[in-house]
Design an enzyme around this catalytic site. Structure first.
Site, PDB file in Angstrom:
ATOM      1  CD  GLU A  62      10.830   1.577  -8.627  1.00 51.39           C
ATOM      2  OE1 GLU A  62      10.602   2.512  -7.826  1.00 51.39           O
ATOM      3  OE2 GLU A  62      11.953   1.066  -8.751  1.00 51.39           O
ATOM      4  CG  ASP A 210      27.440  38.979  -0.307  1.00 48.64           C
ATOM      5  OD1 ASP A 210      28.058  40.046  -0.254  1.00 48.64           O
ATOM      6  OD2 ASP A 210      27.654  38.085  -1.145  1.00 48.64           O
ATOM      7  CB  ALA A 313      40.412  28.666  -4.516  1.00 51.29           C
ATOM      8  CB  ALA A 314      39.102  25.303  -0.450  1.00 48.70           C
TER       9      ALA A 314
HETATM   10  C1  AOF Z   1      13.593   2.381  -6.015  1.00 50.00           C
HETATM   11  N1  AOF Z   1      12.782   3.405  -6.357  1.00 50.00           N
HETATM   12  O1  AOF Z   1      12.165   5.559  -6.235  1.00 50.00           O
HETATM   13  C2  AOF Z   1      14.126   4.921  -5.115  1.00 50.00           C
HETATM   14  C3  AOF Z   1      14.997   3.821  -4.818  1.00 50.00           C
HETATM   15  O2  AOF Z   1      15.414   3.598   2.680  1.00 50.00           O
HETATM   16  P1  AOF Z   1      14.540   3.132   1.573  1.00 50.00           P
HETATM   17  O3  AOF Z   1      13.751   1.894   1.874  1.00 50.00           O
HETATM   18  O4  AOF Z   1      13.670   4.229   0.991  1.00 50.00           O
HETATM   19  O5  AOF Z   1      15.523   2.670   0.385  1.00 50.00           O
HETATM   20  C4  AOF Z   1      16.438   3.571  -0.133  1.00 50.00           C
HETATM   21  C5  AOF Z   1      17.201   2.890  -1.247  1.00 50.00           C
HETATM   22  O6  AOF Z   1      16.300   2.521  -2.282  1.00 50.00           O
HETATM   23  C6  AOF Z   1      18.225   3.809  -1.890  1.00 50.00           C
HETATM   24  O7  AOF Z   1      19.480   3.699  -1.269  1.00 50.00           O
HETATM   25  C7  AOF Z   1      18.274   3.245  -3.301  1.00 50.00           C
HETATM   26  O8  AOF Z   1      19.063   2.077  -3.346  1.00 50.00           O
HETATM   27  C8  AOF Z   1      16.838   2.862  -3.539  1.00 50.00           C
HETATM   28  N2  AOF Z   1      16.091   4.002  -4.064  1.00 50.00           N
HETATM   29  N3  AOF Z   1      14.711   2.607  -5.315  1.00 50.00           N
HETATM   30  O9  AOF Z   1      13.303   1.224  -6.336  1.00 50.00           O
HETATM   31  C9  AOF Z   1      12.984   4.667  -5.938  1.00 50.00           C
HETATM   32  N4  AOF Z   1      14.341   6.164  -4.641  1.00 50.00           N
HETATM   33 ZN    ZN Z   2      12.023   0.798  -4.302  1.00 51.81          ZN
END
Ligand code: AOF
Ligand code: ZN
Length: 375
Positions: A62, A210, A313-314
């Site tokens: 946002e 691998d 499988a696990a």
């Molecule tokens: C939003 N917009 O783009 C995202 C959100 O540790 P912080 O402050 O970055 O907050 C992380 C939390 O914010 C995350 O657990 C989720 O609830 C929210 N993520 N929220 O408004 C975003 N990535």
């Molecule tokens: Zn936010």
């Protein structure tokens, strides 16, 4: 044409939320431990700002979109794929930024299950006089946020099990030759899959067989290098393994408790992070649920499990551990003496057989890629 206040064109709303979801999808694999969110801001029917969660999880979508919209955000509508946050984390709340910018309507695809938010963001926007709609294209948003939601609600990451086999489900000949069953286009698609996950997980048998590098080798795709996790109960992984010398991204080794400190130190000196996880009932492997919970506790939300047959499988034996399958099939057969993609589950009754719903089908080169969700 602008709709009268309070009336909105549902087709236009859906198109703009779809655009926000496409922005969110760009960040998958790059925002852990945070969700990847998309935001589109429109005024008088024109897009004035777009944003998505930055690599590493901040800044949030946002505030990125508001920054681009500038003064045009006054009186605007914001379409967001997850409820805007209302908590003070490492960044100020997005709700405050939307209110301060003068946005008058917010369309939210789904509520944020994070207990710090959980409806609080919607409430705060409404209290500020903003018109808020919740639930537009919610199913699509749930699919994009599936990893974040699973961690928030069950302390488990989303797991996609990726396998590449012949039509008869073999991943190597009797002598162990396995490179290459699928072609370059399929392998490219597999690298793209890695880039959309936070981490790649393999068993140590795969490392021994691998010696893979396990990174996403598409330039610019994994903005945050994909974590490479090895499930290695018996600590068989050599400190000289290629992934410790080459490729990008941290290497984490999960092992069972009780190994001598020197054994751990050799791998740590080679750059790995080593941590202990409870063993399975046999004592030979790791408890798959405990392993995944440990990865979630370290912040991972989306895991691409790439085998081998024992690890696959696990994971499948555990209830609700595997969410999605990404199965590459090469148009070839090896036969019954070849190595199967999966160890025994074991299964006696068809009624107990795990079933899946296909969500997509693609044809990379001569191969097939089918993606499935747990039914
Ligand atoms: C939003 N917009 O783009 C995202 C959100 O540790 P912080 O402050 O970055 O907050 C992380 C939390 O914010 C995350 O657990 C989720 O609830 C929210 N993520 N929220 O408004 C975003 N990535
Ligand atoms: Zn936010």
């Amino acid at each position: 044409m602008t709709a009268a206040p309070g009336t909105h064109d549902p087709l236009q709303d859906a198109a703009l939320m779809r655009a926000a979801l496409a922005l969110a999808a760009r960040g998958l694999g790059n925002t852990w431990p945070n969700p990847s969110v998309g935001c589109v801001i429109t005024r008088d029917g024109a897009v004035v700002g777009r944003g998505w969660t930055a690599p590493g999880g901040r800044p949030h979508a946002e505030t990125e979109a508001l920054k681009r919209a500038g003064h045009a955000a006054r009186g605007a509508t914001a379409y967001v794929t997850l409820e805007p946050c209302c908590h003070w984390g490492r960044t100020p709340p997005c709700t405050d930024a939307l209110i301060a910018a003068g946005v008058t309507r917010v369309v939210v695809a789904m509520r944020d299950p994070d207990p710090r938010v959980d409806g609080g963001g919607i409430e705060k926007l409404r209290a500020a006089g903003i018109e808020v709609t919740v639930g537009l294209l919610e199913a699509e948003a749930r699919a994009i946020n599936a990893g974040f939601v699973k961690v928030a609600t069950r302390n488990l990451p989303l797991v996609t099990l990726k396998l590449a086999s012949t039509l008869d489900g073999r991943i190597a000949t009797r002598t162990g030759e396995s490179q290459w069953i699928t072609g370059p286009a399929a392998r490219h698609a597999a690298h793209a899959l890695r880039g959309r996950h936070d981490a790649v997980l393999v068993g140590s048998g795969t490392v021994l067989a691998d010696d893979p590098e396990l990174s996403c080798r598409i330039p610019g795709f994994a903005r945050i290098p994909t974590v490479r996790v090895v499930a290695d109960a018996r600590l068989r992984m050599p400190a000289t393994a290629r992934m410790l010398r080459e490729g990008q991204g941290p290497v984490w080794i999960a092992t069972r408790p009780g190994h001598p400190p020197e054994a751990l130190a050799a791998l740590q000196d080679a750059g790995a992070t080593v941590f202990e996880v409870a063993p399975d009932a046999s004592g030979q492997g790791l408890d798959a649920g405990a392993l995944l919970r440990a990865l979630a506790a370290r912040g991972l939300t989306r895991i691409l499990a790439e085998g081998g047959a024992g690890l696959a499988a696990a994971l499948l034996r555990g209830e609700g551990l595997v969410d999605r399958l990404a199965w590459f099939h090469a148009p070839a057969v090896i036969g019954g003496d070849g190595r199967p993609a999966l160890d025994a589950l074991p299964l006696e009754l068809l009624s107990a057989m795990p079933r899946y719903r296909r969500t997509s089908l693609a044809q990379p080169g001569p191969d097939l890629l089918s993606e499935f969700e747990a039914a």
